[in-house]
Design a protein around this motif. Structure first.
Motif, PDB file in Angstrom:
ATOM      1  N   PRO A  44      -3.036   5.336  -4.983  1.00 27.55           N
ATOM      2  CA  PRO A  44      -4.081   6.179  -3.916  1.00 27.55           C
ATOM      3  C   PRO A  44      -5.146   6.079  -5.465  1.00 27.55           C
ATOM      4  N   GLN A  45      -6.602   6.069  -5.315  1.00 27.86           N
ATOM      5  CA  GLN A  45      -7.054   5.440  -6.006  1.00 27.86           C
ATOM      6  C   GLN A  45      -7.938   7.365  -6.772  1.00 27.86           C
TER       7      GLN A  45
ATOM      8  N   ALA B 202       0.919  -1.874  -0.332  1.00 28.71           N
ATOM      9  CA  ALA B 202       0.000   0.065  -0.339  1.00 28.71           C
ATOM     10  C   ALA B 202       0.595   1.757  -0.167  1.00 28.71           C
ATOM     11  N   GLY B 203       2.071   1.255   0.611  1.00 31.36           N
ATOM     12  CA  GLY B 203       2.813   2.681   0.227  1.00 31.36           C
ATOM     13  C   GLY B 203       3.750   2.809  -0.440  1.00 31.36           C
ATOM     14  N   GLU B 204       3.777   1.774  -1.423  1.00 28.02           N
ATOM     15  CA  GLU B 204       4.476   1.761  -2.414  1.00 28.02           C
ATOM     16  C   GLU B 204       4.046   2.218  -3.668  1.00 28.02           C
ATOM     17  N   ASP B 205       4.941   3.317  -4.445  1.00 27.82           N
ATOM     18  CA  ASP B 205       4.762   3.939  -5.880  1.00 27.82           C
ATOM     19  C   ASP B 205       4.679   2.503  -6.695  1.00 27.82           C
ATOM     20  N   LEU B 206       3.351   2.057  -6.578  1.00 25.69           N
ATOM     21  CA  LEU B 206       2.633   1.016  -7.274  1.00 25.69           C
ATOM     22  C   LEU B 206       1.282   1.494  -7.973  1.00 25.69           C
TER      23      LEU B 206
END
Length: 179
Positions: free
Chosen positions: A177-178, A122-126
């Motif tokens: 993030p959505q 969740a905290g990754e740049d994906l």
């Protein structure tokens, strides 16, 4: 979910898990078309794969372990997020997979592993996660759909194993993030 006689811990995979992880994967190599690898691996051949999944970052290896057991039999399964493609522009996409030990299928282990994996990511740049599912595999399709994956296409007869051609359905999930 896992039965009451099982106390499951989900944690990062470590080199001490390599024999058990290789045994699980080799089951699918030998017995199924769920992976298109054709030759079982020795643990030392899988070491670079394990090391390519550090404890943090976008490429993870999480292991489900029955903490009441010791040795390879304690490993119930694993989930990974790996590079989707080698080119730099694909860096914000990962391919994910789950493999459960044959004695641990149908017990909610895949759900536990994916829950932990997506929380860790969740905290990754994906931006996207992808999963290729050899057909037919209704259990895997249901698992991925429960986690918000949607079918984006199928490669027809893309792999040949056990003298038959197999389709692979591709599933996609938005990460990060959505809007």
């Amino acid at each position: 979910m896992p039965d009451r006689r099982t106390e499951v811990q989900v944690r990062p995979g470590v080199e001490g898990d390599l024999v058990a992880l290789t045994d699980i994967y080799n089951h699918y190599v030998r017995e199924t078309a769920l992976t298109f690898d054709m030759t079982p691996f020795f643990p030392e051949q899988r070491l670079p794969w394990l090391r390519s999944h550090p404890e943090d970052g976008p490429h993870r290896l999480l292991v489900a372990q029955d903490v009441r057991l010791v040795g390879p039999a304690s490993i119930l399964g694993y989930a990974t997020s790996s590079a989707f493609r080698p080119k730099a522009a694909y860096a914000t996409s990962v391919e994910v997979s789950v493999y459960c030990a044959p004695h641990a299928t149908g017990r909610g282990i895949g759900t536990l592993l994916y829950t932990a994996l997506f929380e860790a990511l969740a905290g990754e740049d994906l931006h996207r996660a992808y999963a290729g599912i050899t057909q037919p595999n209704d259990a895997s399709v249901r698992l991925h759909e429960r986690f918000g994956f949607r079918h984006v296409g199928t490669y027809a007869e893309v792999g040949r194993k056990f003298g038959a051609y197999w389709d692979v359905a591709w599933y996609e999930k938005r990460l990060g993030p959505q809007p």
